[in-house]
Design an enzyme around this catalytic site. Structure first.
Site, PDB file in Angstrom:
ATOM      1  N   HIS A 103     -32.061  11.000  17.578  1.00 17.78           N
ATOM      2  CA  HIS A 103     -31.337  10.510  16.394  1.00 17.78           C
ATOM      3  C   HIS A 103     -31.395   8.986  16.273  1.00 17.78           C
ATOM      4  O   HIS A 103     -30.722   8.418  15.402  1.00 17.78           O
ATOM      5  CB  HIS A 103     -29.872  10.941  16.438  1.00 17.78           C
ATOM      6  CG  HIS A 103     -29.670  12.433  16.457  1.00 17.78           C
ATOM      7  ND1 HIS A 103     -30.291  13.276  15.565  1.00 17.78           N
ATOM      8  CD2 HIS A 103     -28.916  13.223  17.272  1.00 17.78           C
ATOM      9  CE1 HIS A 103     -29.932  14.532  15.838  1.00 17.78           C
ATOM     10  NE2 HIS A 103     -29.108  14.514  16.866  1.00 17.78           N
TER      11      HIS A 103
HETATM   12 ZN   LIG Z   1     -28.564  18.274  19.869  1.00 11.18          ZN
END
Ligand SMILES: [Zn+2]
Length: 268
Positions: A103
């Site tokens: 992320h």
């Molecule tokens: Zn995850």
């Protein structure tokens, strides 16, 4: 954060690995190396412990983000994945017990991910000419949005994410191929889909190296996962990925790593 140490202890205790198979990165990555995929200002701010409040909030670790412990751990995760790739190129297969921080974007972190170890590793090996094509296979239950964004439009990196459609991140990025699964998807359907898409991508893209983000959060026991894999389903997934990715390719790297949400199934 204790999970990484516990995975290490578990692997040794159950005999999956012996001490001579365990490698520790000799040094932390330089800022120049991190800046191959990350914004210089972001790297400097994080590494000097002066990241702004807004970006700290988005990462999710709060004030801890500025601590030397977390800074060093984050850098060590990147160093670990770089070393894992080196070992995979030398031996065909290697695993990192940490990392997979998918992320993380160029200039900000998100979802407990600060630096994108997968992207740094792929970029370095490509620039060095060690490999020509890298597949980043992301089977974490959350979409690999940072990795997808960093390598958007690239021909030498293929990002493949199989994730839960209704899970974090709410705003998905476009991987080279995204497979979004409905809530409750269980072993049979999940394994059928992974086998089908992975076989197709390996045949079409023909990577020199596979970086595999092997998130265990599709497990039914993960409270935030939304999918319903069993222990046996996850075991079969790793056998499937290992078999398919290894067959017919000279090298492949297996980053056996966890990232955002730690599941109780790690030690099962
Ligand atoms: Zn995850």
């Amino acid at each position: 954060m204790q999970v990484f140490g516990r995975i290490y202890d578990q692997l040794l205790a159950e005999g999956t690995v012996v001490p001579r198979q365990v490698h520790v990165p000799p040094s932390l990555p330089s800022r120049d190396l991190l800046c191959m995929v990350h914004d210089t200002e972001y790297v400097e701010a994080f590494c000097s412990g002066s990241l702004d409040e807004q970006r700290m909030r988005r990462i999710g670790f709060g004030e801890t983000t500025r601590s030397h412990v977390l800074i060093d751990r984050t850098l060590a995760e990147v160093a670990g994945t770089l070393l894992t790739a080196e070992l995979a190129l030398a031996h065909g297969l290697a695993c990192n017990t940490a990392g997979g921080t998918h992320h993380a974007f160029r200039d900000y972190g998100s979802g407990f991910c600060i630096l994108n170890d997968l992207a740094v590793t792929a970029e370095l090996l490509l620039r060095q000419g060690r490999v020509q094509r890298v597949l980043i296979l992301d089977l974490d239950v959350h979409q690999g949005d940072g990795t997808a964004h960093i390598f958007s439009g690239r021909q030498d990196v293929f990002t493949l994410s199989v994730h839960a459609e209704r899970n974090f991140p709410a705003r998905k990025q476009s991987s080279h191929l995204d497979i979004a699964l409905p809530d409750g998807t269980a072993d049979a359907e999940y394994l059928r889909v992974v086998a089908e898409v992975l076989t197709g991508v390996l045949q079409e893209f023909r990577p020199d190296l596979v970086l595999y983000d092997a998130g265990v959060d599709p497990h039914a026991g993960d409270a935030l996962g939304r999918l319903a894999l069993s222990d046996d389903g996850l075991r079969r997934r790793e056998l499937l990925v290992g078999g398919d990715a290894h067959r017919g390719w000279a090298w492949w790297g297996l980053n056996m790593l966890r990232t955002c949400h730690v599941s109780g199934s790690v030690a099962s």
